[in-house]
Design an enzyme around this catalytic site. Structure first.
Site, PDB file in Angstrom:
ATOM      1  N   SER A 233      45.872  34.649  16.119  1.00  0.00           N
ATOM      2  CA  SER A 233      46.334  33.263  16.269  1.00  0.00           C
ATOM      3  C   SER A 233      45.153  32.306  16.114  1.00  0.00           C
ATOM      4  CB  SER A 233      47.011  33.058  17.636  1.00  0.00           C
ATOM      5  OG  SER A 233      46.191  33.561  18.672  1.00  0.00           O
TER       6      SER A 233
ATOM      7  N   GLU B  91      50.213  44.994  14.366  1.00  0.00           N
ATOM      8  CA  GLU B  91      51.628  44.618  14.266  1.00  0.00           C
ATOM      9  C   GLU B  91      52.394  45.657  13.450  1.00  0.00           C
ATOM     10  OE1 GLU B  91      52.076  40.653  12.710  1.00  0.00           O
ATOM     11  OE2 GLU B  91      50.756  39.779  14.223  1.00  0.00           O
TER      12      GLU B  91
ATOM     13  N   GLU C  57      57.234  40.209  21.055  1.00  0.00           N
ATOM     14  CA  GLU C  57      57.212  38.757  20.855  1.00  0.00           C
ATOM     15  C   GLU C  57      58.591  38.235  20.461  1.00  0.00           C
ATOM     16  OE1 GLU C  57      53.944  37.347  18.502  1.00  0.00           O
ATOM     17  OE2 GLU C  57      54.722  35.308  18.400  1.00  0.00           O
TER      18      GLU C  57
HETATM   19  O1  KIV Z   1      47.390  36.533  17.892  1.00  0.00           O
HETATM   20  C1  KIV Z   1      47.922  36.333  18.996  1.00  0.00           C
HETATM   21  O2  KIV Z   1      47.601  35.390  19.721  1.00  0.00           O
HETATM   22  C2  KIV Z   1      48.968  37.246  19.423  1.00  0.00           C
HETATM   23  C3  KIV Z   1      49.732  36.893  20.651  1.00  0.00           C
HETATM   24  C4  KIV Z   1      50.723  35.858  20.340  1.00  0.00           C
HETATM   25  C5  KIV Z   1      50.329  38.073  21.287  1.00  0.00           C
HETATM   26  O3  KIV Z   1      49.218  38.216  18.771  1.00  0.00           O
END
Ligand code: KIV
Length: 272
Positions: free
Chosen positions: A53, A123, A190
Site C-alpha cells: 500500500s 496475495e 480483505e
Molecule cells: O499493503 C497493505 O497495506 C496490505 C494491507 C491492506 C493488508 O496488504
C-alpha cells in the site's frame, strides 16, 4: 481500560498462534519508514506490515502494481531498524512472484537477507501454491492474503466486497485451507462478508487477520495513513479513523509559515 501490552518480548509467528489459541486478538498496522515504525512499535502493535500500500500512500500511485522489489526492500530495511517488539512482515510486490516459483524464492530471499524482516506476505491462493511451498521450504515464513487482493485489480476491475457469491466464498475457504496446509503461519482476509471471515477463522488453526472482514477474525489490520487520517479521500466502511492528522499537520505547517513570515520564529531563546 487500557489493554496496551506490558509484554515486551519479541512477537514471533509461534506467539501469534498462541494468541489465537487463548483468544487474544492480534493488532496489526502498516508502516513504511523508521520514525513511524518506532512509534507503532512502542504503541504495542503486534505485527507491522511493510505493505505494498506504500505504492499508494508513499509513492502516490493509483494502484499497488508499480511498486518495485527494490523499493519494498528500502522501506523494509528502515522499518526493521526501528522495531524491537512487533513481528515485521514485508509484502512481496506485484511482479516479484506471480507465475514464477523460482523468481518467487529469489525475491523472498532478497527481502529476508536485505531487510532483516521476520517474514513475507503474498496475495493469492491455489495459483501461487507452488511458490508458497518452495519459499516455506527455504525457511521463510509466509502470511497469506485472500479476498480483495489489490495486486489483481486489473483482473477484477473494482475494489468491491469480494466473495459475496457462494462459489467465490467456497473458493476463498478452499484457498485458505490450502495455504494453511502449505505452511502459511497466518492469513489476511480483505473486504469480505463478516460471516465468511468468521467461518474461515473458526475452520483454520492459524491466525486470521481481517481488514474489512468483520469482527470475528483473530485480529485486525489497517493502513497507518488511513487510520491516522493522513489520507482523507479513501473512506471504505471498514476504516475507522483514530485521528485527524492531516488537519493537525496542516495547522502546524501554516503556523510555521506565519511565524517565519512575521519574524516571530526564531525568537531570542531559539538562537545562539
Ligand atoms: O499493503 C497493505 O497495506 C496490505 C494491507 C491492506 C493488508 O496488504
Amino acid at each position: 481500560m487500557s489493554v496496551h501490552t506490558e509484554d515486551t518480548r519479541k512477537v514471533t509467528t509461534q506467539r501469534l498462534l498462541e494468541m489465537k489459541q487463548r483468544c487474544e486478538k492480534i493488532s496489526m498496522l502498516t508502516a513504511y519508514d523508521y520514525t513511524m515504525a518506532a512509534i507503532v512499535d512502542v504503541a504495542g502493535v503486534d505485527v507491522i506490515l511493510v505493505g505494498d500500500s506504500a505504492s499508494n500512500v508513499v509513492c502516490g500511485n493509483l494502484t499497488t502494481l508499480p511498486i518495485t522489489l527494490d523499493q519494498m526492500i528500502f522501506m523494509g530495511k528502515s522499518v526493521f531498524k526501528a522495531v524491537n517488539r512487533a513481528l515485521v512482515v514485508v509484502d512481496m510486490p506485484f511482479g516479484s512472484y506471480q507465475g514464477n516459483p523460482v523468481k518467487a524464492v529469489a525475491s523472498a530471499i532478497r527481502i529476508m537477507k536485505e531487510t532483516g524482516a521476520d517474514c513475507i506476505k503474498m496475495e493469492g491462493g491455489e495459483e501461487i501454491l507452488e511458490s508458497v511451498t518452495r519459499i516455506i521450504s527455504a525457511g521463510i515464513p509466509i502470511m497469506g492474503h485472500l479476498g480483495l487482493t489489490p495486486q489483481s485489480i486489473n483482473k477484477f476491475g473494482s475494489y468491491a466486497v469480494r466473495a459475496k457469491e457462494n462459489f467465490e466464498a467456497e473458493k476463498l475457504a478452499r484457498d485458505a485451507h490450502l495455504l494453511e496446509q502449505a505452511g502459511c503461519f497466518a492469513i489476511v482476509l480483505e473486504k469480505i462478508p463478516a460471516m465468511l471471515g468468521k467461518r474461515v477463522t473458526e475452520e483454520l488453526d492459524i491466525p486470521i487477520i481481517g481488514i474489512g472482514a468483520g469482527k470475528y477474525t483473530d485480529g485486525q489490520v489497517l493502513v497507518l495513513h488511513d487510520m491516522l487520517g493522513l489520507t482523507q479521500d479513501f473512506s471504505p466502511r471498514f476504516l475507522r479513523r483514530y485521528a485527524d492528522m492531516k488537519t493537525i499537520m496542516q495547522n502546524a505547517l501554516q503556523q510555521y509559515v506565519t511565524d517565519v513570515k512575521t519574524n516571530s520564529f526564531p525568537n531570542d531563546s531559539e538562537q545562539y
